[in-house]
Scaffold this active site. Structure first.
Site, PDB file in Angstrom:
ATOM      1  N   CYS A   1      11.606 108.004  17.923  1.00 49.42           N
ATOM      2  CA  CYS A   1      10.171 107.947  18.207  1.00 49.42           C
ATOM      3  C   CYS A   1       9.979 108.550  19.602  1.00 49.42           C
ATOM      4  O   CYS A   1      10.879 109.235  20.093  1.00 49.42           O
ATOM      5  CB  CYS A   1       9.614 106.525  18.077  1.00 49.42           C
ATOM      6  SG  CYS A   1      10.214 105.301  19.244  1.00 49.42           S
TER       7      CYS A   1
ATOM      8  N   ASP B   1       8.796 108.616  13.653  1.00 47.43           N
ATOM      9  CA  ASP B   1       7.342 108.731  13.599  1.00 47.43           C
ATOM     10  C   ASP B   1       6.984 110.130  14.101  1.00 47.43           C
ATOM     11  O   ASP B   1       7.872 110.986  14.280  1.00 47.43           O
ATOM     12  CB  ASP B   1       6.659 107.595  14.398  1.00 47.43           C
ATOM     13  CG  ASP B   1       6.830 107.734  15.905  1.00 47.43           C
ATOM     14  OD1 ASP B   1       7.580 108.624  16.356  1.00 47.43           O
ATOM     15  OD2 ASP B   1       6.198 106.943  16.642  1.00 47.43           O
TER      16      ASP B   1
ATOM     17  N   HIS C   1      36.048  92.725  20.469  1.00 42.97           N
ATOM     18  CA  HIS C   1      34.653  93.131  20.263  1.00 42.97           C
ATOM     19  C   HIS C   1      34.114  92.575  18.939  1.00 42.97           C
ATOM     20  O   HIS C   1      32.934  92.287  18.828  1.00 42.97           O
ATOM     21  CB  HIS C   1      34.540  94.650  20.308  1.00 42.97           C
ATOM     22  CG  HIS C   1      35.025  95.210  21.600  1.00 42.97           C
ATOM     23  ND1 HIS C   1      34.426  94.895  22.806  1.00 42.97           N
ATOM     24  CD2 HIS C   1      36.074  96.023  21.894  1.00 42.97           C
ATOM     25  CE1 HIS C   1      35.082  95.504  23.783  1.00 42.97           C
ATOM     26  NE2 HIS C   1      36.081  96.190  23.260  1.00 42.97           N
TER      27      HIS C   1
ATOM     28  N   HIS D   1      32.226  99.202  20.925  1.00 46.11           N
ATOM     29  CA  HIS D   1      32.184  97.788  21.311  1.00 46.11           C
ATOM     30  C   HIS D   1      31.153  96.973  20.538  1.00 46.11           C
ATOM     31  O   HIS D   1      31.386  95.804  20.254  1.00 46.11           O
ATOM     32  CB  HIS D   1      31.872  97.656  22.807  1.00 46.11           C
ATOM     33  CG  HIS D   1      32.978  98.128  23.697  1.00 46.11           C
ATOM     34  ND1 HIS D   1      32.988  97.912  25.052  1.00 46.11           N
ATOM     35  CD2 HIS D   1      34.112  98.834  23.421  1.00 46.11           C
ATOM     36  CE1 HIS D   1      34.090  98.458  25.589  1.00 46.11           C
ATOM     37  NE2 HIS D   1      34.784  99.031  24.611  1.00 46.11           N
TER      38      HIS D   1
ATOM     39  N   THR E   1       9.770 107.198  22.636  1.00 47.26           N
ATOM     40  CA  THR E   1      10.698 106.628  23.616  1.00 47.26           C
ATOM     41  C   THR E   1      11.975 106.088  22.991  1.00 47.26           C
ATOM     42  O   THR E   1      12.943 105.825  23.711  1.00 47.26           O
ATOM     43  CB  THR E   1      10.040 105.436  24.334  1.00 47.26           C
ATOM     44  OG1 THR E   1       9.671 104.477  23.327  1.00 47.26           O
ATOM     45  CG2 THR E   1       8.802 105.866  25.112  1.00 47.26           C
TER      46      THR E   1
HETATM   47  C1  RB5 Z   1       3.678 107.085  19.628  1.00 46.77           C
HETATM   48  O1  RB5 Z   1       2.671 107.565  20.449  1.00 46.77           O
HETATM   49  C2  RB5 Z   1       4.679 106.265  20.447  1.00 46.77           C
HETATM   50  O2  RB5 Z   1       4.091 105.096  20.865  1.00 46.77           O
HETATM   51  C3  RB5 Z   1       5.924 106.012  19.648  1.00 46.77           C
HETATM   52  O3  RB5 Z   1       6.478 107.232  19.244  1.00 46.77           O
HETATM   53  C4  RB5 Z   1       7.054 105.277  20.348  1.00 46.77           C
HETATM   54  O4  RB5 Z   1       7.311 105.838  21.595  1.00 46.77           O
HETATM   55  C5  RB5 Z   1       6.961 103.820  20.359  1.00 46.77           C
HETATM   56  O5  RB5 Z   1       7.811 103.126  20.909  1.00 46.77           O
END
Ligand code: RB5
Length: 144
Positions: free
Chosen positions: A68, A11, A136, A101, A70
């Site tokens: 993304c 994203d 595994h 694994h 996080t």
């Molecule tokens: C976008 O702002 C953010 O929420 C997305 O990139 C991601 O971190 C979602 O898990």
């Protein structure tokens, strides 16, 4: 290294790293699909996660990489698709063992969490590591 074909997506929160990962793949002549996003404008990560997951499940790609902010949203969304084993990794040890694994077939990264050099090291190790099978495999089969 096995014959790789990698589906890559992000994203807006992971756009910059996705572009760098594509440069990495190009420099190593690894075939890839870029499912987007193609601009830094805001978009919805579950749609991208689904596209990459479907390329992996259909066999058109054998690995996927999702970025993304996080890595969490991407991993939650990708793991909803049957047969996907998406691993959110912030260190190289987890990346290696997620392949050896867990036979992870999608790597998730958080651009707002880890530095770009670490992200590319994680990609490198994750792509190069094979599944160990044996005990595994029994465990992965139990997940499926
Ligand atoms: C976008 O702002 C953010 O929420 C997305 O990139 C991601 O971190 C979602 O898990």
């Amino acid at each position: 290294m096995e014959d790789l074909k990698v589906a890559v997506g992000s994203d807006h929160g992971g756009f910059r790293y996705k572009e760098q990962i594509i440069e990495y793949l190009k420099s190593r002549n690894i075939p890839y699909f870029d499912v987007g996003t193609h601009t830094p404008e805001a978009c919805d990560y579950p749609i991208i996660a689904r596209k990459v997951a479907e390329l992996v499940i259909s066999g058109q790609a054998n690995r996927g990489i999702l970025v993304c902010g996080t890595g969490i949203g991407m991993s939650i969304a990708a793991n909803k698709v049957k047969g996907i084993r998406a691993a959110l990794c912030g260190d190289t040890y987890s990346a290696r063992v997620s392949r050896a694994h867990n036979n992870s077939n999608i790597l998730c990264l958080g651009e707002r969490v880890i530095g770009e050099h670490l992200a590319l090291d994680i990609v490198d190790i994750w792509l190069k590591t094979g599944f160990e099978g044996g005990r595994h495999k029994r465990r992965v089969d139990l997940i499926e």
